[in-house]
Every structure is written in structure tokens, then in C-alpha cells.
Design a protein around this motif. Structure first.
Motif, mmCIF file in Angstrom:
data_model
loop_
_atom_site.group_PDB
_atom_site.id
_atom_site.type_symbol
_atom_site.label_atom_id
_atom_site.label_comp_id
_atom_site.label_asym_id
_atom_site.label_seq_id
_atom_site.Cartn_x
_atom_site.Cartn_y
_atom_site.Cartn_z
ATOM 1 N N ASN A 158 0.840 -1.205 0.000
ATOM 2 C CA ASN A 158 0.000 0.000 0.000
ATOM 3 C C ASN A 158 0.871 1.251 0.000
ATOM 4 N N THR A 208 -0.886 -5.874 2.114
ATOM 5 C CA THR A 208 -2.113 -6.650 2.246
ATOM 6 C C THR A 208 -1.949 -7.927 1.435
ATOM 7 N N SER A 220 -8.501 -10.870 1.517
ATOM 8 C CA SER A 220 -7.534 -10.551 2.569
ATOM 9 C C SER A 220 -8.124 -10.926 3.928
ATOM 10 N N THR A 259 -8.901 -9.029 6.274
ATOM 11 C CA THR A 259 -9.955 -8.106 6.682
ATOM 12 C C THR A 259 -11.178 -8.186 5.756
#
Ligand code: HEC
Ligand code: HEC
Ligand code: HEC
Ligand code: HEC
Ligand code: HEC
Length: 476
Positions: A290, A296, A443, A445
Motif C-alpha cells: 500500500n 495486504t 484478505s 480483513t
């Protein structure tokens, strides 16, 4: 120095004495001449030109010439052994070997023979190698002589890169790349010589990184904006109904202020992945770095990676893997050629009949050539005799176009058929973008790599017979 004396008496003198025979003298000349050519080649490559980057020169200078050199040595030895055993058998071995001296007429005579034969051999080997180098440096050598390259060579000549030498993309610049390619090239040629190589030949990620090849000519830091793809397709009905699709691809890139956008901008140096196969077609693990430096990881459900898998930073070649030799699908190639006028869309059921002929199995390109031609001609002659009578030239021209499509895409001798070399641009004919963008890479999340059609393109017009937009744009 007693040792030096005994070496001279026990080895050097007998060597020259026994060595004074035709076989050994010619052997000596061959060895000297090939050593001189090898040395000359090394000097030339160190001082610049003639130091060709062609990897296949390895066959000449790493295999053939050293082979000739060794052959000379073997001849010397064999000559010595034959003469020695002959003299031993006939009891003619002198009790004491003559001095190695220019005063000795026999020794001088031997030297003269070696000198003359060396000059003759040097000219023969030198001219042979010079012509070999000149020849191996041509694209025709890389692509044609070596019949195993026939598929890539054929596709290359119809690509945007037909003016770019094979070595520009296949040999990394610098000494390391040169040596690597040379060793590899020699190994591959050897495999071809002993007829032991994989069919089909797959890339298996052995191409140098884009930074060492593509980026010598292409600028990664430009914004290409949007690109309009116009795709014409034909139906399998009697009138080969034509439809058009317009797709606006958001290619993007990096603008002058450094902002990243679109397809190019999204990946630039920021995506790593691991694949389970050598062709990188199955990718269960993807990492994105990122903008704040955090990462990620996106993992496909049920992913299993081999322990040998290593992360690879995505570059141009992961999408543009067929930049110089793209093989089409039968339908893709047929539609494109029909849009250009031949095979002719005015012949009834041409699209349907052509696809059947293209997709059939043939033993060789020669077999395909005869059977595709005769297949199409027989079809119109028997089913549409009036078309055959009035449009004979069109039928024959269409048959020739079909043969062309087949022979630039399918190579039975190399086991290259429709779909053998998937193109990673797009997602309709092979996984391509959907190796990652299939919506199943998630991912921790709960984020997924997007599968939203409009992030990559707007499907502006989809299979319409006469799109108004095309007329508005002034296109036919
Ligand atoms: C513009 C760059 C470029 C040029 C020029 C180029 N190649 Fe390639 N070549 C590639 C890339 C990229 C791959 C595929 C890499 C991958 O899929 O991992 C490849 C793959 C190959 C393969 C492996 C089999 C396959 O089809 O994937 C062969 C063989 C090959 N090239 C031969 C040639 C020959 C012969 C020439 C010259 C006639 C040539 N290439 C010119 C970029 C190039
Ligand atoms: C020696 C210079 C050179 C190298 C090396 C090179 N290209 Fe190109 N490339 C060109 C040129 C010139 C064109 C434009 C050709 C034209 O439009 O006729 C081009 C066109 C393209 C295009 C657009 C046309 C198409 O086929 O879609 C793509 C994509 C592309 N190159 C990708 C690559 C990739 C990927 C590599 C590395 C594997 C690469 N190029 C290596 C010179 C090069
Ligand atoms: C994520 C995949 C992806 C990566 C990575 C990628 N490209 Fe592309 N590129 C595309 C797509 C998709 C297009 C548009 C497809 C088309 O032209 O059919 C495109 C188009 C192009 C074009 C042609 C633009 C035109 O107007 O015809 C060039 C040249 C090009 N890319 C060069 C590169 C170079 C050089 C790199 C490496 C720095 C690179 N690309 C990396 C996907 C990618
Ligand atoms: C190796 C895996 C991989 C492949 C193959 C790949 N991408 Fe991506 N792409 C990613 C990842 C990871 C992201 C970042 C996802 C995110 O930020 O949510 C991304 C982001 C994008 C984005 C930006 C999405 C957004 O939400 O802004 C576009 C557009 C895109 N990719 C297009 C393409 C196209 C077109 C292709 C095929 C030519 C392609 N990608 C192939 C991994 C891949
Ligand atoms: C990750 C980027 C990406 C996503 C997401 C994506 N596509 Fe595509 N799609 C592409 C690219 C790139 C091409 C163009 C390939 C080429 O250059 O021929 C393409 C081509 C197409 C084409 C063919 C256009 C033509 O006429 O040749 C269709 C149809 C299509 N996509 C439909 C879809 C649909 C429907 C979705 C949503 C479910 C979708 N795509 C999602 C990248 C994507």
C-alpha cells in the motif's frame, strides 16, 4: 636441475621422436589452428565488435571449436601410440632419442609440415567460423533454421515487434546475461541436436525481467489514458451476421505529477504473487504494498502453494506475456481476418464451416493445408454449386486465408495447438486478469481483489449489428 634434464630426455625427446608422423603432425596443426581462432574470437569480443550477443554462438565457440581442438590433441596422441607400437614391434626403437634441435633435418621437416598445415587449417576454420557468426546473428537463424522455433517465429513476424531482434527480449544486457544466454542457448541447441527437448516449448519464466528488456524502449512512467477496443464478431448463420463490440479500457499509468491510475497504474512495482505452475496460470497468493508501506495479502480459498514458490514482483511480462508472439484462438483469428475481408463474409455459412475446418485435427501443416483447402472447396461445390460457379475466386481466396490462419497458430510437429500459449491480457479465452481478479482472492480483513467490470473497462457497446456510436465517431 636433474629433474629438468630427465624430463627432457625421458619425455620431451621421445614425444618429438614418436610425434614425427603424419597423423600427429596434422593433429598438431589442427590444435594450433583452432586455438588461434578461439584466441582471435576472445580478443575480438573483449574489444567490442564481433562480440555478438547471439546465445547460439555458444554452439560454435563453446562446443564445436573446442571439440576440434581436442580432436587435434587426440590425433597427436593416436599418432604417437601407433608409431611407438610399430617401432616396438619391429624392434626399431633407438637406444637413445635424438636431441630436439632445429639442426635435425627430420625435426625441421616435421615443423615445416605443421606450419603449412596450421596456416591451411587456420584459413579453413577461421572462414568457417566467420561465416557461422554472421549467419547465426540473423533473425532467420534464431527463428527459422531451428525448426523448433517455428511457432514463435511465425507469430513474431506478424507482431508489432517484428523489427525487434529476438535477443533484445531474450538476452539480458551485460556480461552475466550474455554468459547465461550462451550457456542456455548451447544447452538448448544440444537438446535439439540429440532430439531431446520439450514439445511444446514453454516459456517457464526464463525471459529476463522487463526492466532489462521492455523498459529499454518503453516508458513505464507515462499515462496512456483510455483505449477503445473495436471487436467485430460473426455468427454461425447463413449470412455470417456481423456484430460489433466497443470496449473502453482504462489503461492509465503514471501522470507527470506521479499520480497512478488505471490498469497500468494499479500494479506498477506494487504487486507480488506466487504461482503453483511454471506458466504462472494459477495464482493463489497475491501481496499488495500500500502507499503507506504496509502490505495486504490476498489468498484464494483452499490455496496450496508448493514449498519452492517464491514471491515475484509483477512486471510488464505478467500481462503482456505474448508481446512478440501471440497465438490466437480459432474464433479470434477468424473474426479478425473476416473483418479485414478474407475469408469472405459474403459466402453462405462461411464462419460456421471455417471454424469446423480450423478446429479439426491434422497430422501436420502440410496435411492441414490440403485438407482445409479441399474441405472448403468441396463444401461450396457440393452444397452451393451456384456460389461455387459464380464466386470461385472468393472461395479459393478464403481457403487460402484459412490455411494462413491455421499455419500461423497451430504447429502439430511442435504440439502447439489452439490455446497452448495463453495470452494474459484479458480474461475471455484464458484466465489472464482473472488469475487474481476472480473475486475469490480475499484478505484477512475481508477485502477482495476487485471483479467489478467497470474498474477495468466500460462495455460501451456489446455485440450490436450496427452501433450508432461507431457512425457518430465517423468509423465504419
Ligand atoms: C518484445 C520481446 C520479445 C521478442 C522480440 C521475442 N520474444 Fe520470445 N518471448 C518473449 C516473452 C515475453 C515470452 C514469454 C514469457 C512468458 O510467458 O513467461 C517469450 C517466449 C518465447 C519462447 C518460449 C515459448 C513460448 O512461446 O512461450 C520462445 C521459444 C521464444 N520466445 C522465441 C523467440 C524467437 C525465436 C524470437 C525472434 C524470432 C523471439 N522470441 C522474439 C518476448 C520476446
Ligand atoms: C527494441 C525496442 C523494444 C523492446 C525491447 C520492446 N518493445 Fe514493445 N514496442 C516497440 C515498438 C517500436 C512498438 C510499436 C510498434 C508499432 O506500433 O508498430 C512496440 C509496441 C508494443 C506494444 C503495443 C502493441 C501491441 O503489440 O499490443 C506493447 C504492448 C509492447 N510493445 C510491449 C512490450 C513488452 C511487454 C516488451 C518486453 C517483453 C517490449 N514491448 C519490448 C519496441 C520495443
Ligand atoms: C496488469 C496488467 C498489465 C501490466 C502489468 C502492464 N500492462 Fe501494458 N497494457 C495492459 C492492458 C490491458 C493494455 C490494453 C490492452 C490492449 O491494448 O489490447 C495495455 C496496453 C499497453 C500498451 C499499448 C497501448 C496502446 O495504445 O496500444 C503498451 C505499449 C503497454 N501496455 C506497455 C506496457 C509496459 C511497457 C509495461 C511494463 C512497464 C506494461 N504495459 C505493464 C495491461 C498491462
Ligand atoms: C498477480 C495478480 C494480478 C493480476 C494477474 C492482475 N491484477 Fe490487477 N490488481 C491486483 C491487485 C492485488 C490489485 C489491488 C487490489 C486492491 O487494491 O484492492 C489490482 C488492482 C487492479 C486495478 C485497480 C482496481 C481498483 O480498485 O482501483 C485494475 C484496474 C486492475 N488491477 C486491472 C487488471 C487487469 C486489466 C489485469 C489483466 C490484464 C490485471 N489487473 C491482472 C492483482 C492482479
Ligand atoms: C481486472 C480487470 C477486468 C475486469 C474486472 C473485467 N474485465 Fe473484461 N476485459 C479486461 C481486459 C483487459 C479486456 C481486453 C482484452 C483485450 O485487449 O482484448 C477485457 C475484455 C472483455 C470483453 C471482450 C471485449 C471484446 O469485445 O473483445 C468482455 C465481453 C468483457 N471483458 C466482459 C467483462 C465483464 C462482463 C466483466 C465483469 C464481470 C469483466 N469483463 C471484468 C479486463 C477486465
Amino acid at each position: 636441475m636433474p629433474n629438468a634434464g630427465s624430463f627432457r630426455e625421458n619425455w620431451l625427446r621421445p614425444f618429438f621422436f614418436y610425434g614425427n608422423n603424419w597423423l600427429s603432425l596434422i593433429g598438431g596443426a589442427i590444435t594450433t589452428a583452432s586455438a588461434m581462432v578461439l584466441a582471435a574470437f576472445w580478443v575480438i569480443s573483449v574489444f567490442g565488435h564481433g562480440g555478438s550477443s547471439n546465445p547460439y554462438l555458444g554452439i560454435l565457440f563453446d562446443l564445436l571449436l573446442p571439440g576440434v581442438f581436442v580432436l587435434g590433441l587426440v590425433l597427436i596422441l593416436v599418432g604417437i601410440l601407433i608409431r611407438r607400437s610399430y617401432l616396438l614391434a619391429t624392434d626399431q626403437v633407438p637406444s637413445f632419442f635424438p636431441e630436439v634441435s632445429l639442426q635435425d633435418p627430420a625435426f625441421r621437416h616435421g615443423l615445416e609440415i605443421v606450419a603449412v598445415a596450421t596456416i591451411v587449417n587456420f584459413i579453413i576454420v577461421g572462414v568457417g567460423c566467420y561465416r557461422g557468426v554472421a549467419y547465426m546473428d540473423t533473425v532467420s537463424f534464431c527463428g527459422q533454421t531451428c525448426h523448433v522455433m517455428a511457432p514463435e517465429n511465425a507469430a513474431y513476424h506478424v507482431s508489432s515487434h517484428s523489427g525487434v531482434a529476438c535477443t533484445e527480449c531474450h538476452v539480458a544486457p551485460g556480461a552475466a546475461g550474455y554468459v547465461h544466454a550462451k550457456v542456455n542457448g548451447t544447452k538448448q541447441l544440444f537438446m535439439v541436436v540429440v532430439d531431446h527437448y520439450p514439445k511444446p516449448i514453454m516459456a517457464d519464466s526464463k525471459v529476463p525481467a522487463a526492466s532489462a528488456t521492455c523498459l529499454h524502449c518503453h516508458n513505464a512512467h507515462i499515462d496512456l489514458g483510455d483505449k477503445l477496443l473495436i471487436h467485430k464478431a460473426y455468427a454461425d448463420d447463413s449470412s455470417n451476421t456481423q456484430t460489433t463490440s466497443l470496449t473502453l479500457l482504462h489503461v492509465g499509468g503514471q501522470d507527470v505529477l506521479g499520480h497512478l491510475s488505471g490498469i497500468h497504474g494499479a500494479h506498477m512495482g506494487r504487486i507480488e504473487y506466487m504461482a503453483t505452475d511454471s506458466a504462472n496460470q494459477t495464482i493463489p497468493w497475491v501481496r499488495k504494498t500500500n502507499s503507506d508501506g504496509s502490505t495486504t495479502d490476498f489468498v484464494a480459498a483452499g490455496a496450496a502453494l508448493p514449498s519452492s514458490a517464491k514471491p515475484h514482483v509483477m512486471d510488464c511480462i505478467d500481462c503482456h506475456n505474448r508481446a512478440a508472439h501471440s497465438f490466437d484462438t480459432a474464433q479470434g483469428a477468424l473474426d479478425r481476418m473476416m473483418a479485414q475481408g478474407s475469408p469472405s463474409a459474403s459466402l453462405p455459412f462461411l464462419h460456421k464451416e471455417a471454424l469446423t475446418l480450423l478446429n479439426a485435427k491434422y497430422d501436420s501443416q502440410t496435411d492441414a493445408k490440403t485438407r482445409i483447402s479441399s474441405g472448403l472447396i468441396t463444401f461450396y461445390r457440393s452444397q452451393y454449386p451456384s456460389v461455387w460457379d459464380t464466386h470461385r475466386a472468393q472461395v479459393e481466396g478464403s481457403a487460402a486465408a484459412l490455411v494462413k490462419i491455421y499455419s500461423t497458430n497451430v504447429f502439430p510437429s511442435m504440439k502447439v495447438t489452439w490455446g497452448t500459449h495463453p495470452n494474459n491480457i484479458g480474461h475471455n479465452d484464458s484466465p489472464g486478469c482473472f488469475r487474481c481478479h476472480d473475486g475469490s482472492h480475499t484478505s484477512k480483513t475481508g477485502q477482495t481483489i476487485t471483479n467489478d467490470c467497470s474498474t477495468c473497462h466500460n462495455l460501451v457497446v456489446s455485440n450490436e449489428p450496427h452501433p450508432k456510436l461507431l457512425a457518430d465517431l465517423g468509423m465504419r
